[in-house]
Write a protein that holds these residues in place. Structure first.
Motif, mmCIF file in Angstrom:
data_model
loop_
_atom_site.group_PDB
_atom_site.id
_atom_site.type_symbol
_atom_site.label_atom_id
_atom_site.label_comp_id
_atom_site.label_asym_id
_atom_site.label_seq_id
_atom_site.Cartn_x
_atom_site.Cartn_y
_atom_site.Cartn_z
ATOM 1 N N GLY A 1 60.189 10.712 18.859
ATOM 2 C CA GLY A 1 58.897 10.048 19.020
ATOM 3 C C GLY A 1 57.989 10.891 19.882
ATOM 4 O O GLY A 1 58.403 11.372 20.942
ATOM 5 N N SER A 2 56.766 11.087 19.443
ATOM 6 C CA SER A 2 55.827 11.939 20.163
ATOM 7 C C SER A 2 54.915 11.107 21.052
ATOM 8 O O SER A 2 54.571 9.966 20.731
ATOM 9 C CB SER A 2 54.972 12.744 19.169
ATOM 10 O OG SER A 2 55.791 13.534 18.328
ATOM 11 N N ALA A 3 54.529 11.683 22.184
ATOM 12 C CA ALA A 3 53.624 10.989 23.092
ATOM 13 C C ALA A 3 52.223 10.922 22.491
ATOM 14 O O ALA A 3 51.777 11.826 21.793
ATOM 15 C CB ALA A 3 53.582 11.711 24.435
ATOM 16 N N TYR B 1 54.165 6.674 25.271
ATOM 17 C CA TYR B 1 54.967 6.633 24.047
ATOM 18 C C TYR B 1 54.830 5.254 23.405
ATOM 19 O O TYR B 1 54.952 4.235 24.078
ATOM 20 C CB TYR B 1 56.438 6.916 24.354
ATOM 21 C CG TYR B 1 56.731 8.366 24.639
ATOM 22 C CD1 TYR B 1 57.212 9.209 23.651
ATOM 23 C CD2 TYR B 1 56.532 8.890 25.911
ATOM 24 C CE1 TYR B 1 57.487 10.543 23.903
ATOM 25 C CE2 TYR B 1 56.805 10.222 26.184
ATOM 26 C CZ TYR B 1 57.284 11.040 25.169
ATOM 27 O OH TYR B 1 57.558 12.352 25.437
ATOM 28 N N ALA C 1 56.768 7.375 14.508
ATOM 29 C CA ALA C 1 57.991 7.407 15.304
ATOM 30 C C ALA C 1 59.143 6.736 14.564
ATOM 31 O O ALA C 1 60.279 7.234 14.574
ATOM 32 C CB ALA C 1 57.759 6.725 16.653
ATOM 33 N N TYR D 1 57.714 10.525 33.212
ATOM 34 C CA TYR D 1 58.346 10.230 31.924
ATOM 35 C C TYR D 1 59.852 10.023 32.052
ATOM 36 O O TYR D 1 60.611 10.244 31.110
ATOM 37 C CB TYR D 1 58.052 11.352 30.925
ATOM 38 C CG TYR D 1 56.598 11.443 30.546
ATOM 39 C CD1 TYR D 1 55.892 10.309 30.142
ATOM 40 C CD2 TYR D 1 55.916 12.656 30.603
ATOM 41 C CE1 TYR D 1 54.547 10.376 29.806
ATOM 42 C CE2 TYR D 1 54.575 12.738 30.266
ATOM 43 C CZ TYR D 1 53.894 11.601 29.877
ATOM 44 O OH TYR D 1 52.569 11.666 29.542
ATOM 45 N N TYR E 1 61.671 8.139 29.394
ATOM 46 C CA TYR E 1 61.728 8.731 28.051
ATOM 47 C C TYR E 1 62.649 9.950 28.041
ATOM 48 O O TYR E 1 62.333 10.972 27.458
ATOM 49 C CB TYR E 1 60.321 9.101 27.592
ATOM 50 C CG TYR E 1 59.352 7.957 27.726
ATOM 51 C CD1 TYR E 1 59.473 6.824 26.921
ATOM 52 C CD2 TYR E 1 58.325 7.992 28.661
ATOM 53 C CE1 TYR E 1 58.603 5.759 27.050
ATOM 54 C CE2 TYR E 1 57.437 6.928 28.789
ATOM 55 C CZ TYR E 1 57.584 5.820 27.990
ATOM 56 O OH TYR E 1 56.738 4.759 28.105
#
Length: 291
Positions: free
Chosen positions: A156-158, A164, A170, A253, A256
């Motif tokens: 999953g990309s920010a 996120y 995602a 983060y 994550y």
């Protein structure tokens, strides 16, 4: 047919079917509303869970005793029932008892907890040694004695604001990697792959700040401190997918920075390792799993 040709064909089949379901069962993961432990799949995890249950029994017994004693005192010695209070200030037998009994309880707990602690800290001879390095905010893995090294990032990309979100993109990435929407925030684009029934020693360190490598179902947790190399070990007894998290607050983060471990058969591990070394990086382990 040689191994490289077989792996190429299997990998091609995976590309043709990116939504292939994960052949390995997801065993170690948190559940919504869960209050208990994840399944214990190592001797260490079973020891820790048993120790937790035993200590909880002691704690509950002490709490019930104290609550009962307070209730008795409230009823027996309130102003109505005991109009003339006692004037003594000491009771030697009671004072001796409330000193000795806690000591005995602590010795009893220590007699069971210290062997578990020593078992965690006494690192056995490894069948496989893997070095895990914590970065902000992902893990890097090196299989000691081989040329295999790769990084593991959360799938999953920010977003543009740095947060996120569980977007359709995602979810599509999760499904392509063989996971479901329920594995959001848990699954990584690569995983540690180890064989079932083998002793795995993890060398843990950090590259920037303090992180912590944790897999609850294995009963292991170790801080990753920059400039230091710590070790932990586990011996998984069940094939499957296991999730963990960085367990030391390490920056914005921190939430994550998950960990994924896939425990497979010895045959699948050997084929995966050979393919990954041959390709010069991580190869999807699904390519060597059979139904």
């Amino acid at each position: 047919m040689n191994l490289k040709t077989m792996m190429t064909g299997l990998a091609g089949g995976l590309v043709a079917a990116p939504a292939l379901a994960q052949e390995l069962p997801v065993v170690g993961r948190p559940h919504q509303g869960g209050v208990g432990f994840q399944p214990a799949v190592t001797e260490l995890a079973r020891d820790l869970q048993w120790l937790d249950g035993m200590i909880n029994v002691i704690i509950i017994a002490i709490c019930l005793f104290v609550i009962g004693l307070l209730a008795y005192v409230f009823v027996r010695y309130n102003r109505k029932a005991n109009k003339v209070p006692a004037t003594f200030t000491h009771n030697s037998p009671i004072e001796v008892a409330w000193t000795i009994v806690p000591i005995v309880v602590l010795i009893f707990i220590g007699a069971f907890s210290l062997p578990v602690l020593f078992k965690q800290q006494e690192i056995p001879e490894a069948d496989i040694t893997i070095k895990a390095t914590g970065y902000q905010w992902y893990w890097g893995y090196e299989y000691v004695g081989t040329d295999l090294a790769y990084d593991g990032n959360m799938i999953g990309s920010a977003a543009t604001d740095g947060t996120y979100r569980k977007t359709p993109e995602a979810i599509a990435q999760l499904e392509e990697a063989g996971y479901s929407e329920d594995e959001w925030l848990l699954a990584t684009d690569t995983a540690i792959v180890v064989p079932v029934g083998k002793t795995i020693v993890m060398q843990i360190t950090g590259a920037d700040v303090i992180h912590a490598w944790t897999i609850p179902a294995f009963g292991v947790k170790q801080d990753a401190v920059p400039g230091r190399l710590a070790e932990l070990w586990f011996k998984p007894e069940r094939e499957g997918v296991y999730f963990g998290q960085c367990s030391e607050l390490c920056g914005i983060y921190h939430a994550y920075m998950p960990i994924t471990v896939k425990v497979v058969s010895q045959e699948a591990y050997d084929a995966w390792l050979a393919a990954s070394v041959d390709e010069g990086g991580y190869t999807d382990v699904r390519a060597v799993l059979t139904n």
